[in-house]
Design an enzyme around this catalytic site. Structure first.
Site, PDB file in Angstrom:
ATOM      1  N   LYS A   1      61.165 -34.325  -8.993  1.00 27.64           N
ATOM      2  CA  LYS A   1      60.748 -34.236  -9.679  1.00 27.64           C
ATOM      3  C   LYS A   1      61.754 -35.068 -11.117  1.00 27.64           C
ATOM      4  O   LYS A   1      63.295 -35.084 -10.534  1.00 27.64           O
ATOM      5  CB  LYS A   1      61.000 -33.281 -10.279  1.00 27.64           C
ATOM      6  CG  LYS A   1      60.858 -32.864 -12.087  1.00 27.64           C
ATOM      7  CD  LYS A   1      60.446 -30.969 -12.447  1.00 27.64           C
ATOM      8  CE  LYS A   1      60.079 -30.801 -14.300  1.00 27.64           C
ATOM      9  NZ  LYS A   1      60.258 -28.978 -14.089  1.00 27.64           N
TER      10      LYS A   1
ATOM     11  N   SER B   1      55.739 -27.408 -15.982  1.00 28.15           N
ATOM     12  CA  SER B   1      56.426 -28.836 -16.185  1.00 28.15           C
ATOM     13  C   SER B   1      56.276 -29.537 -15.291  1.00 28.15           C
ATOM     14  O   SER B   1      56.094 -31.373 -15.615  1.00 28.15           O
ATOM     15  CB  SER B   1      57.659 -29.399 -17.311  1.00 28.15           C
ATOM     16  OG  SER B   1      58.217 -28.555 -16.490  1.00 28.15           O
TER      17      SER B   1
ATOM     18  N   SER C   1      57.463 -23.592 -14.336  1.00 29.08           N
ATOM     19  CA  SER C   1      56.997 -25.294 -14.529  1.00 29.08           C
ATOM     20  C   SER C   1      56.939 -25.060 -12.949  1.00 29.08           C
ATOM     21  O   SER C   1      56.505 -26.612 -12.588  1.00 29.08           O
ATOM     22  CB  SER C   1      58.144 -25.643 -15.449  1.00 29.08           C
ATOM     23  OG  SER C   1      58.425 -25.916 -16.373  1.00 29.08           O
TER      24      SER C   1
END
Lengths: 497, 498
Positions: B82, B157, B181
């Site tokens: 990420k 997210s 997330s």
């Protein structure tokens, strides 16, 4: 900026008011590394060379507290009888400033590492005073901005600014005093007490010129005897103890003048102008800044267990105030002598060790503040690091006090100890420097001197007292200083009668 | 199916085994990934930055270490990271214009550990800006699509990481979970997403959203692979003062095949009837499957969980308002010049942050302000403690808690333009985050949404008491092994329909 030149108010006006002063000072702690990262905590260095992701606040970097700095705080707290709460925590103080990399400062809000406490200190005349502390808390220093393009380094008119983050994240202790100080003299004596204590504890170098001590003063006036405080101003930009004294004095005079003219004091921050000798209005504190303090979620609350506190307490050295009182009360040193020693911890320790052996504080003091300090100044070697051990000095004092050697010989022996080390007794014995008080032995030196200097004998007979001094010198020289000088004079006068 | 396809569909354990046995070199794997990836990701949009050179370097090192006799738990396993985790020398954007061109000069602890275990970094994945969002739509840099329906979001997210693993563009991925997330996008993309106990995985190098909630965790296509990845990244880190200083407890050897003797709590307040008959039926079936594996189902109560969302949307913005202050244009990232430093700050932050980030900074600044602090921040902290206490009481009666991972399956782009509608996606995950508990989402079926034609995956959230990662992953493995929901969906999409 508004400049108000204060004229000194008449003495009766000054006597009418009492100054109420509180000090806030920031002291950089002496640690190997910074407060929340492993970068060296060192003054100076090429800009932005003592930095890492943490103290530059790069994205993702996290703070880890420096345990040594926390111990320093406990030390400082114990030195001033502060309470050391079992729990403490770090909070974020949020505001934007270019030399503060995270745009918040890790500080302490409602649970500082120390609370309360009292600083005991003395004035030049020996008066003892106390100033209570509100708290001492731990935080991190900011970087330094340099404003360029304006020619004078001021932000006004500058076209760009440079930021050095070497200092960012250096552990910083903030001491806040209660408003217990009543004069500029007391303020400086209070700061001296903080300084010598922090130096003695080894927790800071306290060098104002390097910025490791920075202080602000809150000053207000009230009518003598009044209980209410007057409106205060906060004085900033004081760069030395001398400027603290001048600034506070000047502010007291300015406020006295205003009050005498029936004007009001405005609560504001004022900057000290060293060259002009006056304070200037910087900004009025129309509203307290909202720093949005909240507990730093990157750091867990600190638990200070009693065992740690006791361990630190047990390792504390004798504190300056205790040493000062011992010197004045037990050794009968003057305020100036005691202060001189207390302000030089290594010399004081040396003094104490020599006194332990010699049992004669006055004799040791003479050497320590006299010839030894002179030799130290001339050579740049600290007394404590010289070849003269406290034990050798104690012997020298004992030999002098017992009149085994006279003061002239003692000076010579001290120089030899300084250069070569060794034992005073051994030097005196090996070189036969013990004072000669046998009238027959002294008489032999005297007779030789009289025979060799007939002109001086004649001069003395003609009433020239100086000739006697010369002859005494000749005898002392011939006896390598060992002759008892009083006896030499007696015998000389006797022989020339 | 080609050799490369086999690579992309293989699990981490199988890849590591073949590389450790020198049946296949890490260099070959890196080369296959390098060649295939740009085309495979063109329409999906999972990645923001590909790191082929770095991947090659790591592959070479892995091959050298294996040649020297080492065995690496993740040897040659291609991973996605990420884009809020620092990777030295690589652009790390947080999905924001603010950091669009920022090159990280250091590597996050978790990333470093993953690579040290032999993993090969494919690249950095898309995300909602600064991890604020539940759909990946808040990325300022790219649109990521759901591999099971390109008209739908991948969740957020950590949407890029979930999509990459779901679409077989990575074997494993790292995500971060603040309020859901990892778990919500895992549910949306038919993969396993695991958020460990707060403090288990170092946050050093993870660009902070809300420090007291952020936690890094893995995405994988199986629980076993998630456990492998977790074992590689977990453990004390002296660079993170909130990291747990306790011995690591490996989980990959704790996987179970049944749930006998285990009590699974079904939360009274988390009824699924309101989610529609198909979803309700899917979760009823999931709970029945747990029981069929030997678990005893018990009803537990979380009376304060309903305050979770309100609590979270005070604490997380409060922390982010301070955490994001450093993006000021002074030292790195975007700078928009102004007449003075104040104007530079304003212009930089106005241009660099998107609407959702600004909204949360505003909320957080307000909540911390003098006069409001006690009413908002302090009260939210009290509510947080009450929620954690509720979980403690519930766990006195059960070993695990089962619930939906998200309120709906993946929704279409722009369907949740009302921020609160978006926040509600995390209704089930947020209370767990506030309590700091370990939790995961494991595929538990699929439904065809009312506005769609394809079946979209659902996730079952399993939450466990603090530090019970072994128990949690062990149980999830038993459920996954018995149900195999992930394999029941058609192959994921990696390109737009012609």
């Amino acid at each position: 900026m508004i400049s108000e030149r204060s004229s000194v108010p008449p003495a009766d006006a000054a006597a009418k008011y009492e100054a109420v002063i509180g000090i806030e000072c920031h002291v950089e702690l002496k640690t190997a590394s910074k407060m929340f990262c492993g970068c060296p905590n060192a003054f100076g260095g090429e800009p932005n060379t003592q930095v890492c992701p943490v103290c530059l606040a790069l994205p993702g970097a996290l703070p880890v507290p420096n345990a040594a700095a926390i111990e320093h705080m406990i030390r400082a707290g114990l030195a001033f009888d502060c309470a050391i709460p079992a729990f403490s925590k770090f909070d974020r103080k949020n505001y934007f400033y270019p030399d503060m990399p995270k745009d918040y400062q890790i500080s302490q809000y409602d649970m500082p590492l120390t609370q309360g406490g009292v600083v005991r200190y003395w004035l030049a005349d020996g008066t003892l005073r106390e100033c209570r502390l509100t708290r001492i808390h731990l935080e991190e220093d900011t970087g330094k901005s340099t404003h360029a393009g304006s020619g004078d380094g001021r932000i006004a008119g500058s076209t760009y600014s440079l930021v050095d983050f070497n200092r960012a994240g250096v552990p910083l202790m903030e001491c806040v005093s209660d408003p217990d100080i009543r004069s500029a003299d007391e303020a400086v004596a209070f700061l001296d007490a903080l300084k010598r204590t922090f130096v003695q504890l080894g927790i800071s170098d306290v060098k104002m010129e390097e910025g490791s001590l920075r202080c602000d003063a809150n000053v207000s006036l009230r009518l003598r005897g009044a209980a209410e405080y007057g409106t205060k101003t906060e004085i900033k930009n004081m760069n030395s103890f001398r400027s603290v004294h001048r600034a506070i004095q000047s502010e007291i005079e300015r406020q006295t003048g205003l009050l005498e003219r029936g004007e009001r004091i405005i609560q504001e921050t004022r900057g000290w102008d060293e060259a002009g000798g006056v304070t200037h209005s910087m900004r009025s504190k129309e509203k307290a800044h909202d720093y949005r303090y909240f507990p730093d979620p990157d750091l867990v609350p600190m638990e200070i267990d009693a065992a740690t506190v006791e361990r630190v307490r047990a390792a504390l050295p004798e504190l300056p105030i205790a040493r000062y009182e011992r010197y004045v009360d037990a050794y009968k040193l003057s305020v100036a002598q005691a202060t001189q020693l207390v302000d030089n911890a290594s010399l004081a320790e040396y003094f104490d060790r020599a006194v332990d052996s010699a049992k004669s504080p006055a004799g040791v003091l003479n050497f320590v503040l006299g010839d030894l300090s002179r030799l130290a100044n001339e050579s740049g070697i600290e007394v404590a690091h010289s070849k003269v051990t406290p034990e050798a000095l104690a012997e020298l004092v004992a030999l002098t006090d017992a009149k085994t050697i006279n003061s002239k010989v003692a000076k010579d022996v001290l120089v030899r100890l300084w250069n070569d080390g060794g034992s005073a007794k051994a030097i005196v014995q090996a070189d036969g420097l013990a004072q000669v008080s046998d009238p027959a032995a002294v008489g032999a030196f005297v007779d030789a001197a009289l025979a060799a200097n007939p002109k001086s004998v004649a001069d003395f007979a003609a009433g020239k007292e100086n000739a006697l001094k010369f002859l005494i010198g000749q005898v002392m020289k011939a006896s390598r200083g060992t002759a008892n000088p009083a006896l030499v004079e007696t015998v000389l006068r006797d022989r020339m009668r | 199916m080609s050799a490369d396809d086999l690579l992309f569909t293989s699990g981490a354990r199988a890849i590591a085994r073949s590389v450790n046995r020198r049946e296949r070199s890490a260099a070959d794997i890196a080369e296959a990934v390098r060649v295939a990836l740009p085309e495979r990701d063109r329409d999906l949009g999972a990645y923001l930055t590909l790191t082929p050179d770095l991947m090659r370097q790591h592959a070479r090192r892995v091959d050298e270490r294996i040649a020297a006799g080492e065995t690496l738990p993740l040897a040659g396993v291609p991973v996605a990271i990420k884009d809020n985790m620092c990777l030295r020398g690589t652009r790390t954007t947080c999905g924001s214009k603010m950091l669009e061109n920022w090159i990280a000069p250091y590597t996050a602890t978790a990333v470093g550990r993953l690579l040290a275990a032999g993993a090969l970094p494919i690249g950095k994945t898309n995300m909602d800006e600064f991890a604020m969002g539940s759909s990946c739509e808040n990325s300022a840099l790219r649109t990521t699509r759901n591999p099971y329906d390109f008209d739908r979001v991948p969740g957020g997210s950590s949407g890029g990481s979930a999509a990459a693993v779901g679409a077989e563009l990575a074997t494993l991925a790292l995500g971060s979970d603040t309020g859901g997330s990892i778990r919500e996008p895992a549910a949306f993309c038919n993969v396993v997403g695991f958020k460990p106990t707060y403090g288990r995985v170092s946050r050093y190098g993870l660009i902070a959203f809300a420090s007291s909630l952020d936690q890094i965790g893995p995405f994988a296509r199986t629980v076993e692979d998630a456990a492998l990845a977790y074992d590689a990244i977990a453990g004390y880190d002296p660079l993170d003062a909130t990291s747990l200083n306790a011995p690591n407890e490996p989980t990959a050897d704790a996987l179970r095949t049944d749930l006998r003797g285990m009590r699974v709590g079904i939360v009274k307040e988390f009824g699924t009837a309101d989610l529609g008959p198909a979803i309700h039926a899917a979760y009823a079936q999931a709970y029945a499957d747990l029981a069929a594996l030997g678990a005893e189902l018990v009803e537990v109560e979380l009376p304060t969980a309903k305050y979770g969302l309100a609590t979270y949307y005070l604490i997380a913005p409060a922390e982010c308002s301070s955490n994001l202050a450093r993006f000021d244009g002074v030292r790195y990232g975007l700078r928009v010049d102004g007449a003075d430093v104040g104007e530079m700050y304003e212009k930089t932050r106005a241009a660099g942050f998107g609407d959702e980030v600004k909204r949360r900074i505003l909320i957080g600044t307000y909540a911390l302000s003098s006069g409001y602090y006690d009413a908002y921040y302090v009260k939210a902290q009290k509510a947080r403690t009450a929620i954690a206490d509720d979980f403690k009481r519930a766990f006195a009666r059960c070993d695990l808690i089962a619930s939906p991972a998200a309120s709906t399956p993946a929704f279409t782009f722009n369907a949740k333009s009302d921020p609160v509608a978006m926040y509600l996606m995390d209704y089930y995950t947020i209370p767990v985050s506030l309590a700091g508990l370990p939790a995961l989402s494991v595929p538990c079926g699929a439904v065809v949404p009312e506005d769609g034609t394809r079946p979209m995956p659902l996730g079952l959230q399993l939450a466990a008491p603090l530090f019970s990662e072994r128990l949690l992953l062990g149980a999830a493995h038993a459920y996954e092994r018995a149900t195999q929901h992930a394999l029941k969906l058609p192959r994921p999409q990696i390109a737009k329909a012609p």
